[in-house]
Design a protein around this motif. Structure first.
Motif, mmCIF file in Angstrom:
data_model
loop_
_atom_site.group_PDB
_atom_site.id
_atom_site.type_symbol
_atom_site.label_atom_id
_atom_site.label_comp_id
_atom_site.label_asym_id
_atom_site.label_seq_id
_atom_site.Cartn_x
_atom_site.Cartn_y
_atom_site.Cartn_z
ATOM 1 N N UNK A 164 34.327 -48.098 -45.298
ATOM 2 C CA UNK A 164 33.111 -48.736 -45.957
ATOM 3 C C UNK A 164 33.358 -49.103 -47.469
ATOM 4 N N UNK A 165 34.331 -48.565 -48.073
ATOM 5 C CA UNK A 165 34.767 -48.918 -49.378
ATOM 6 C C UNK A 165 35.233 -50.307 -49.533
ATOM 7 N N UNK A 166 35.998 -50.729 -48.301
ATOM 8 C CA UNK A 166 36.560 -51.948 -48.133
ATOM 9 C C UNK A 166 35.525 -53.162 -47.961
ATOM 10 N N UNK A 222 37.594 -35.464 -36.544
ATOM 11 C CA UNK A 222 37.588 -35.748 -34.854
ATOM 12 C C UNK A 222 38.643 -36.723 -34.644
ATOM 13 N N UNK A 223 39.367 -36.616 -33.450
ATOM 14 C CA UNK A 223 40.279 -37.615 -33.100
ATOM 15 C C UNK A 223 39.451 -38.705 -32.282
ATOM 16 N N UNK A 224 39.848 -39.873 -32.312
ATOM 17 C CA UNK A 224 39.317 -41.122 -31.878
ATOM 18 C C UNK A 224 40.529 -41.907 -30.986
ATOM 19 N N UNK A 225 40.043 -42.145 -29.790
ATOM 20 C CA UNK A 225 40.883 -42.930 -29.057
ATOM 21 C C UNK A 225 41.243 -44.358 -29.655
ATOM 22 N N UNK A 226 40.149 -45.358 -30.205
ATOM 23 C CA UNK A 226 40.642 -46.572 -30.724
ATOM 24 C C UNK A 226 39.951 -46.629 -32.140
ATOM 25 N N UNK A 227 40.724 -45.894 -33.110
ATOM 26 C CA UNK A 227 40.355 -45.659 -34.488
ATOM 27 C C UNK A 227 40.345 -47.235 -35.083
ATOM 28 N N UNK A 228 41.241 -48.086 -34.727
ATOM 29 C CA UNK A 228 41.237 -49.538 -35.520
ATOM 30 C C UNK A 228 40.093 -50.132 -35.088
ATOM 31 N N UNK A 229 39.660 -50.323 -33.967
ATOM 32 C CA UNK A 229 38.429 -50.934 -33.653
ATOM 33 C C UNK A 229 37.064 -50.501 -34.233
ATOM 34 N N UNK A 230 36.878 -49.012 -34.405
ATOM 35 C CA UNK A 230 35.885 -48.497 -34.959
ATOM 36 C C UNK A 230 35.803 -48.904 -36.400
ATOM 37 N N UNK A 231 37.304 -48.699 -37.009
ATOM 38 C CA UNK A 231 37.253 -49.206 -38.280
ATOM 39 C C UNK A 231 36.805 -50.748 -38.720
ATOM 40 N N UNK A 232 37.023 -51.608 -38.021
ATOM 41 C CA UNK A 232 36.847 -52.918 -38.049
ATOM 42 C C UNK A 232 35.237 -53.276 -37.844
ATOM 43 N N UNK A 233 34.719 -52.453 -36.941
ATOM 44 C CA UNK A 233 33.456 -52.552 -36.561
ATOM 45 C C UNK A 233 32.266 -52.106 -37.779
ATOM 46 N N UNK A 234 32.727 -50.833 -38.447
ATOM 47 C CA UNK A 234 32.154 -50.108 -39.419
ATOM 48 C C UNK A 234 32.291 -51.182 -40.830
ATOM 49 N N UNK A 235 33.328 -51.890 -41.102
ATOM 50 C CA UNK A 235 33.614 -52.558 -42.161
ATOM 51 C C UNK A 235 32.848 -54.033 -41.977
#
Length: 617
Positions: free
Chosen positions: A268-270, A306-319
């Motif tokens: 979010x900050x990014x 929470x542990x996620x299976x695909x953290x990078x994809x979630x990061x990119x979607x939120x950003x």
């Protein structure tokens, strides 16, 4: 040699578990409200006494419990949420471990009343220190009412570690806000010591945010929505100009469960990159809906990680979703080469046949050099009442000779004093020569060279030591406001202000409580000039919370530091010679003039030898 490993009694095991599950009254409030939501309640009441130390009562209109369920809920690992290990990866409820009620019963006196819709009578249980004192039928409303009295009564060491009532109340408010945001469809109320703190009717998410944080948040929210095959994201982010210097208005929910995740927070900050000032944090309330089989929430006792299976994809979607929303609602600069938004409404569609070529009308006989006859200008102060066209009297120019003589005489009379004043200023500045560099630093000449003083850090040091002395001696002077200002705060900040009120008054603030979450500021410290009472009070609390989270300071030291930083002369302010002289004199009268509040040096000295070496390079 006898065996040394023994099985702990249930009461001891429950107290050990309680140390992880119930750390303070806020933990018990969270567990009870989440149980009420899992029971399908759409109306929940929270009643507190003594910040939850004396009483925590949660009343809901959920499904209720049978006689057996009411007794079983206090056993360890007894739960209705899961049946087998595979259910851990398909959890949609808030609770699932079955430890909360057993832990609470081990360290408090608990009374439970519950009735199902189909039952005529309910059941009432009294339990104390994991021991059931009584269980009998009773008349009860549909749903469940749980009262927790005298938390940590049998663990005095844990009770002694609890903070003051305002501090514990702030933690309870934080937990209450998180549950209220995650469930805007649920009617929630909170009462503390007989006063209503929150009254939250069922509403939309935006209305719930406004009810919790204040009406002024209505214009601060930007909607965010994104639907992908991985996650579904929705919620609101705050506009950049309303970002605050402290954390606390950042809410992430995964499947309606509040979580703390630095990685997603960075996404979010990014998205706010180059839109926020340094060390500020935007408001956001974001909900992530994800397949429970792709996450693991059984990581931490508080279930906030929470542990996620695909953290990078979630990061990119939120950003990308947050960044797109900021651009869509004209928060970030946009450039559309097809059509500019600002002139789009001026363009009208017309049939091609109705478009007429514009024509120009002109006068071919116009001569710009021809003399134009203008009416004579009439001067009212030369007008004669009898004859308005009277000629100007003769010798009118001699009227100015007297004025010229008086002006020259007057100039000669004041010429000598002006010269003497200039000579005094030259000699005075010759003794102490100050120069302001870029309205940021003060340059002062000394025998060995010169020194540079950071004007803002110097003034912060002066005010900090002055405010700290006023707090210790209760000698702060107040400057009364012509018109008292009423300031409305959110519940958490209001509790913080109530805790700090004696020390705030010692600094010179004249503040009194005025209704629910509102105070009236009738005076501010005399050392602060041209300050907005509302902004000053909010910035004082913001600075206090920021210092508390980073530096872990003493309360008075923290308060003096926060007020000094808000009231100090900022970088870019132009100072007169007298102001610079006064600032330097007050700085060297401090106990630690060389050290700024951030630990950096206030004064830097340059010697003549250093200057000579620079020129000789």
């Amino acid at each position: 040699m006898p065996d040394i490993i023994q099985l702990l009694p249930d009461s001891v095991a429950n107290q050990i578990a309680a140390g992880e599950v119930v750390q303070r009254p806020a933990s018990a409030v969270k567990e009870l409200i989440e149980n009420a939501i899992d029971a399908g309640a759409d109306k929940i009441q929270l009643i507190l006494k003594d910040a939850g130390k004396a009483l925590i009562q949660v009343i809901d209109n959920g499904c209720g419990m049978s006689l057996t369920d009411a007794r079983m809920c206090f056993e360890r690992h007894a739960t209705s949420k899961i049946r087998k290990a595979e259910d851990l990866f398909a959890i949609r409820t808030m609770g699932f471990r079955g430890e909360a009620m057993a832990s609470i019963a081990a360290i408090a006196q608990v009374e439970l009343k519950s009735r199902r819709h189909e039952d005529e009578l309910g059941t009432c249980i009294f339990i104390e220190g994991s021991e059931v004192l009584s269980q009998e039928p009773c008349s009860a409303n549909t749903g469940t009412s749980i009262s927790i009295k005298n938390l940590f009564y049998n663990t005095p060491a844990r009770r002694n570690f609890l903070k003051s009532n305002p501090v514990e109340m702030r933690h309870i408010i934080d937990e209450f806000q998180r549950v209220a945001l995650a469930n805007p469809q649920v009617f929630l109320t909170m009462h503390h010591d007989g006063q209503e703190v929150y009254h939250l009717p069922s509403a939309s998410l935006k209305q719930r945010i406004i009810h919790l944080l204040g009406n002024n948040y209505n214009q601060r929210l930007v909607p965010v929505e994104e639907d992908t095959t991985i996650i579904r994201l929705n919620g609101y982010v705050g506009k950049p100009e309303f970002a605050r210097r402290t954390r606390g208005e950042q809410f992430f929910f995964v499947n309606n469960r509040f979580i703390k995740d630095a990685y997603l927070n960075h996404a979010v900050l990014t998205a706010f990159e180059e839109l926020l000032p340094d060390d500020t944090y935007p408001l956001y309330v974001l909900f992530i809906d994800i397949d429970p089989s792709k996450i693991d929430i059984n990581v931490h006792p508080t279930k906030t990680e929470i542990k996620y299976q695909d953290e990078k994809a979630i990061y990119a979607i939120i950003r990308s979703a947050v960044k797109r929303s900021l651009g869509k609602y004209n928060i970030t600069p946009t450039l559309d080469f097809d059509q500019e938004n600002s002139i789009g409404h001026l363009i009208t569609q017309k049939p091609f046949e109705e478009i007429v070529q514009p024509t120009i009308a002109f006068n071919p006989d116009f001569n710009p050099f021809a003399a134009e006859k203008r009416p004579e200008r009439e001067l009212p102060f030369l007008r004669d009442n009898n004859n308005p066209r009277t000629a100007i009297p003769k010798n009118w120019d001699t009227l100015y000779e007297i004025a010229k003589k008086e002006e020259s005489l007057q100039h000669e009379m004041h010429a000598s004093p002006a010269t003497s004043i200039n000579e005094q200023e030259i000699t005075k500045s010759g003794e102490k020569q100050f120069f302001q560099v870029h309205n940021r630093f003060i340059l002062s000449q000394i025998k060995s060279g010169f020194m540079l003083i950071h004007q803002q850090w110097a003034h912060e040091r002066i005010l900090y030591e002055r405010f700290l002395h006023q707090l210790q001696t209760h000698s702060g002077l107040s400057q009364q406001s012509l018109f008292p200002q009423s300031v409305t705060l959110n519940s958490s900040d209001f509790e913080l202000l109530r805790e700090l009120l004696p020390d705030i008054r010692a600094l010179g603030f004249d503040v009194r409580e005025f209704g629910k979450n509102t105070v009236v500021v009738e005076g501010i410290p005399a050392d602060i000039n041209n300050a907005n009472e509302h902004e000053l009070l909010e910035q004082l609390l913001e600075g206090f919370k920021n210092n508390l989270a980073i530096l872990k300071l003493d309360k008075r030291d923290n308060l003096a530091r926060s007020l000094a930083r808000n009231a100090a002369i900022k970088t870019g302010v132009k100072l007169s010679m007298e102001e610079m002289n006064q600032l330097i004199d007050q700085l060297f009268a401090c106990q630690m003039p060389n050290l700024a509040l951030n630990g950096k040096p206030v004064i830097t000295t340059f010697t003549l030898n250093e200057l000579a070496e620079r020129f000789e390079k």
